[in-house]
Every structure is written in structure tokens, then in C-alpha cells.
Design a protein around this motif. Sequence first.
Motif, PDB file in Angstrom:
ATOM      1  N   GLY A   1       0.919  -1.119  -0.037  1.00  0.00           N
ATOM      2  CA  GLY A   1       0.095  -0.108  -0.104  1.00  0.00           C
ATOM      3  C   GLY A   1       0.769   1.008  -0.118  1.00  0.00           C
ATOM      4  N   VAL A   2       1.948   1.149  -0.506  1.00  0.00           N
ATOM      5  CA  VAL A   2       3.049   2.324  -0.402  1.00  0.00           C
ATOM      6  C   VAL A   2       3.410   2.913  -1.621  1.00  0.00           C
ATOM      7  N   VAL A   3       3.791   3.939  -1.908  1.00  0.00           N
ATOM      8  CA  VAL A   3       4.257   4.535  -3.179  1.00  0.00           C
ATOM      9  C   VAL A   3       5.865   4.256  -3.559  1.00  0.00           C
ATOM     10  N   PRO A   4       6.175   3.990  -4.532  1.00  0.00           N
ATOM     11  CA  PRO A   4       7.543   4.117  -4.766  1.00  0.00           C
ATOM     12  C   PRO A   4       8.402   5.199  -4.299  1.00  0.00           C
ATOM     13  N   THR A   5       9.669   5.153  -3.931  1.00  0.00           N
ATOM     14  CA  THR A   5      10.400   6.213  -3.268  1.00  0.00           C
ATOM     15  C   THR A   5      11.800   6.401  -4.015  1.00  0.00           C
ATOM     16  N   THR A   6      12.091   7.680  -3.684  1.00  0.00           N
ATOM     17  CA  THR A   6      13.457   8.294  -4.370  1.00  0.00           C
ATOM     18  C   THR A   6      14.414   7.513  -3.782  1.00  0.00           C
ATOM     19  N   PRO A   7      15.899   7.684  -4.191  1.00  0.00           N
ATOM     20  CA  PRO A   7      16.831   7.067  -3.657  1.00  0.00           C
ATOM     21  C   PRO A   7      17.163   7.507  -2.263  1.00  0.00           C
ATOM     22  N   GLU A   8      16.652   8.732  -1.827  1.00  0.00           N
ATOM     23  CA  GLU A   8      16.680   9.147  -0.488  1.00  0.00           C
ATOM     24  C   GLU A   8      15.753   8.784   0.545  1.00  0.00           C
ATOM     25  N   GLY A   9      14.891   7.857  -0.205  1.00  0.00           N
ATOM     26  CA  GLY A   9      13.656   7.288   0.616  1.00  0.00           C
ATOM     27  C   GLY A   9      12.496   8.229   1.159  1.00  0.00           C
ATOM     28  N   PRO A  10      11.890   7.834   1.872  1.00  0.00           N
ATOM     29  CA  PRO A  10      10.434   8.839   2.262  1.00  0.00           C
ATOM     30  C   PRO A  10      10.620   9.724   3.495  1.00  0.00           C
TER      31      PRO A  10
ATOM     32  N   ALA B   1       9.455  -1.689   1.616  1.00  0.00           N
ATOM     33  CA  ALA B   1       9.220  -0.268   1.071  1.00  0.00           C
ATOM     34  C   ALA B   1       9.497   0.923   2.153  1.00  0.00           C
ATOM     35  N   HIS B   2      10.529   0.767   3.261  1.00  0.00           N
ATOM     36  CA  HIS B   2      10.643   1.945   4.138  1.00  0.00           C
ATOM     37  C   HIS B   2       9.647   2.039   5.206  1.00  0.00           C
ATOM     38  N   ASN B   3       8.604   1.412   5.566  1.00  0.00           N
ATOM     39  CA  ASN B   3       7.566   1.333   6.410  1.00  0.00           C
ATOM     40  C   ASN B   3       8.362   0.964   7.572  1.00  0.00           C
TER      41      ASN B   3
ATOM     42  N   VAL C   1      17.741  -9.199   5.920  1.00  0.00           N
ATOM     43  CA  VAL C   1      19.065  -8.755   5.079  1.00  0.00           C
ATOM     44  C   VAL C   1      18.565  -7.457   4.160  1.00  0.00           C
ATOM     45  N   MET C   2      19.383  -6.595   4.034  1.00  0.00           N
ATOM     46  CA  MET C   2      19.003  -5.348   3.672  1.00  0.00           C
ATOM     47  C   MET C   2      19.764  -5.273   2.166  1.00  0.00           C
ATOM     48  N   LYS C   3      20.663  -5.905   1.473  1.00  0.00           N
ATOM     49  CA  LYS C   3      21.119  -5.946   0.379  1.00  0.00           C
ATOM     50  C   LYS C   3      21.861  -7.336  -0.073  1.00  0.00           C
ATOM     51  N   GLY C   4      22.211  -7.392  -1.378  1.00  0.00           N
ATOM     52  CA  GLY C   4      22.818  -8.552  -1.681  1.00  0.00           C
ATOM     53  C   GLY C   4      22.066  -9.604  -2.382  1.00  0.00           C
ATOM     54  N   PRO C   5      22.245 -10.910  -2.963  1.00  0.00           N
ATOM     55  CA  PRO C   5      21.446 -11.729  -3.448  1.00  0.00           C
ATOM     56  C   PRO C   5      20.225 -12.410  -2.661  1.00  0.00           C
TER      57      PRO C   5
ATOM     58  N   ARG D   1      20.172   0.937   2.128  1.00  0.00           N
ATOM     59  CA  ARG D   1      19.302   0.958   0.861  1.00  0.00           C
ATOM     60  C   ARG D   1      19.054   2.436   0.424  1.00  0.00           C
ATOM     61  N   VAL D   2      19.149   3.369   1.379  1.00  0.00           N
ATOM     62  CA  VAL D   2      18.685   4.703   1.041  1.00  0.00           C
ATOM     63  C   VAL D   2      19.920   5.533   0.947  1.00  0.00           C
ATOM     64  N   THR D   3      19.913   6.649   0.291  1.00  0.00           N
ATOM     65  CA  THR D   3      20.994   7.598   0.245  1.00  0.00           C
ATOM     66  C   THR D   3      20.643   8.817   0.560  1.00  0.00           C
TER      67      THR D   3
END
Length: 519
Positions: free
Chosen positions: A86-95, A121-123, A270-274, A499-501
Motif C-alpha cells: 500500500g505504499v508508493v515508490p520512493t526516491t533514492p533518499e527514501g521517504p 518499502a521503508h515502512n 537482510v538489506m542488500k545482496g542476492p 538501501r537509502v542515500t
Amino acid sequence: MIRRLLGACVGVAVMMTAVACDSSNGTGKGPTDGDVQAPPDDAGTPDAGDGGTDPVPDAGGDDGGTDPVPDAGSGDGGTDPVPDGGVVPTTPEGPWPTDGLTDYSSKYGIPKVASVGVDGAHNIWVLDGDRIGVLRADTQRLVWTRAPIGQAGLGFGSAPHQLATGSTVICGGKAGEAYVGYMTSDSVPGGQRIPGRGEPDFSEAHYFEFQKGDMDLVQLSGDGTDIVLREHLYRSVGTSRPSRNEAIGIRNSNDFHYDEDRSVYSCMRVMKGPYEGEVYIGTNHGVTRIRDLEYSSHRHPAWWLLVPKADPSQPPNRSQRAGYTYGLGYSQAGHLLIANNWKIGILPPNRELKYWDREQHEAGIPEGTELSLYRLNTFVDPVNPGNDVERAEPATENHWRGFQQTKDGLYYVAGINSGLWQFKAEPTRHDPNKDADTDYVRIDGTGTDRYTALAATDDGSLFVGTDGRGLWRLTPQKQLEKVQGVGGSKVQQLVYDPRVTPSALYVLVDGKLYVLRGH
């Protein structure tokens, strides 16, 4: 001050940190006395004095199982009314705010909570007893469960009909979902082998014990105004399951009769990787690996206490010691870092979840199957010298709470009354697939030796949580400094999201949530 103990350094860096619920009340132990300990390996009865544990912790047959890929879906069970959260896509900075430091509790009206997690989705998910909340990324408003759900639905307590004595941790799943951990008694009445349906000693009341504690997967409701139960985890992908794969919670994947992992004390997404999106949980006995609704249980850096027999001419019994797992980390190379009440371990994950719980190649495992084999499985030498796998005397409990690796490759482990230690882990001369731990350095300067959490960040820092002295930072130049602006005394949790910048570090201290950006 950094005090050198043994020698020099190298390594890898951390991708993320763990959620850890310290329910020890300052004792270093969990809510029940003692640690889960397996009985002598040649005995058929529970080990005296521990409430009854697994007499054959690694026994089991082979009845198939599934082999999901890392992004495996939900299978054919559970509900999923809002698959995108139920969330919208975010920018690289996140919401969320990109300020260097933000007090989220004040800004978003979050009351004191016991645990925090961040989903795909950064909720931002929070846990407060029998209440589960989510600060939605799209509305930036906090949604709470309207009524207790899942394991909390029957209330918390030790009555026969209740499923948990309390909640412990929360960590994010995929978009709009979170995993919630619970605690219960760490031993099953009559021993931890529970007969299955159709077996002579089967008892519905006894069988109900399987369902206690463990973990729920929850999600936003279809209209986004409530949180609902998706499923209480029970889908083992291991080689041993009940014929009907009944919904009886997390149990040993290689022999479903054994219910050793009952209380959840730590949780890491796990936040990144395969393997991004997978979840590891630390329990009263080991570590369980989770993909969506499916799991493999368990792994643990363990040791064996030698118990003399009445006849001294006979070899002693061996009693397995595993301990509570509060410390979970994930290295830059993608290796799982485990720290329990006695030992630490470095464990590279494998692709096939079905075989994650296997420690050696054996009959029934297809040729060429990649296993998850320890690179390091050891005591921390300066505080538990000898590194013996077997001991005639009980080993000192160190109550490790954090295990991380910084950008320069150095490893760090910290615990309750055990201090903060830096060390190297390098391949041994005889086996490049195994590491040896060397060159331990004790790091002092926080004014305490009670450490609750660690987080290594992409700028080379190590954030250090204490019990009583707040949050500290070990800079890339190895200078230890107090983090200004983060109030409070006891750091309950550190969750790092690269995952965010700029990257985000979630800090839960005395029930309040702060977020640091840019490390």
C-alpha cells in the motif's frame, strides 16, 4: 582507549545490523533460568536440570521438501490483501527526513516501544507488548492493530491455552509486512520430542506446545487502516515434516518432533545482496533462516560438556550447549555473523534453503549441493581461552549481544559484562574455507562493559550501544566518541539500512526512536 592483547588485522564490512530484544533484566540471562542445553548424546532421556531438551538434536529422515529460490513467494497459504504494502515508490533518499539526526518519537508521535524494524518499502514497524504499529511511508502516519492478533490474540501468560508469555522483537519483511517474535517457556513438558499424530504417545495438549512462542508474519490490511495476521510461521522446507505439514510453529527442519527453538530474542532482515529480504531470527537455542513463509531451522555455534558416567572406566556423556542468540550480523561478503551466550560463528549462506541446516554432506543430499559451512566457530579467546569443542568443566557465559565487521575488515564482538573486542578473522594456512580468529584488542572508553548492540556502517564507523551509557561511535580512525543528540541510557536496538542515500541508522534507546542519516 584501545588496549592491544595479541597482535595485527584484516577482513570485510557489515551490510546490516540486528534487532535484539534484551529481556534479561540486567542478568544476562533470558526470561527463564539457564540456557537451552541438549542432553548427553547417547541418552534417550532429557538432560537433568535443564527442563528437558533434544536428545538427538540432529536426527531425522528425508521426505522431500521444497527448494525455493531466494525470492520465493508465499506458496499456497495465508492471505496477502496488500502485496505491494500500500505504499508508493520512493526516491533514492527514501521517504523520510535526510537530516543528520531526527527524533522520530517526537516528530511522528511514536510512544515508547520495545522494538523497531524497517520493511521492503521503508515502512517503519514498532512493537509495544500486544500492540503492533507501522509508520506508513506514504502517509507518514502511525497505524496500530485494532485488537491483539496472532500469538497475542489469547493474551500473554503461561496458562495452557495461551500461545506466548510476551512479545520480543519485530523486523521488516517485504513491502507492508513484518515479522513479530514471541517468547514462551524454553522447554516442553516431558521433553522436547513431541509425538506426531498417529504415534502411540500423541497428546493434543502436548502437541499444542509446538504452537507456542515462535513468530508471526503480519501485514497492513487491504484498506491500510489496520494490521492483520498473514500467518504464524510453520512451513519447514527441511527434510522432515508432519505428513500434513500442520501449522504447529517453528521446529527442527531435520526432525519435526523436536521443538527446541521456542522463544525469539533477535531478528535481522537482510538489506542488500542476492538474499535481500530474507530474515534470520535468534532463539533460545540457535538461528532460523526465513524466506517469506518458509524456514529452515536451525544452526548454532555450540560446544559439548563432558559428563562423567558412574563407571569411570566408561567414556563420558557429551551434553550439547547452545545458548541464547541475541547477536546477529551480516558481513560485506554476505556471511551471517552469530553471537550467542558462549560462542561466535561466521556462516556463509547457501542458495538452497532446504539444506541450510546441514553441517556436512550426507546421504540424501544431491551431489554438488552447496552447503552452509562455518568459516569460524569459536569461543572468544581473551575471555574464554582454549577454544575447546569439548570441555570437562562448564564454559564461562559471555552473553554476547553484537557481532559486526567494519569497512576495513576488522570484526567486533560485544556483550553484557564481557566488554567490546576487536579481532581479525583470516583464512587458515591449511584450509582457505576456514578462518582463524587472532589479534584481539579490547576497546575501552565508554565507561562500561555492558554492551547491548553494534552496527557497522558504510562510512567505516562502528556504532556501539550500551546499557547505561547511551550510544557511542568508533570512528574509521578508531577514535571512540559519544554520539551527541541521542538521549537516553540503554540502547535497545540498532538497525542499519544502506538501501537509502544517505544511509539510515535506526536507534532505539529507552523506548525512543532516533534516526541518523549519512553514515
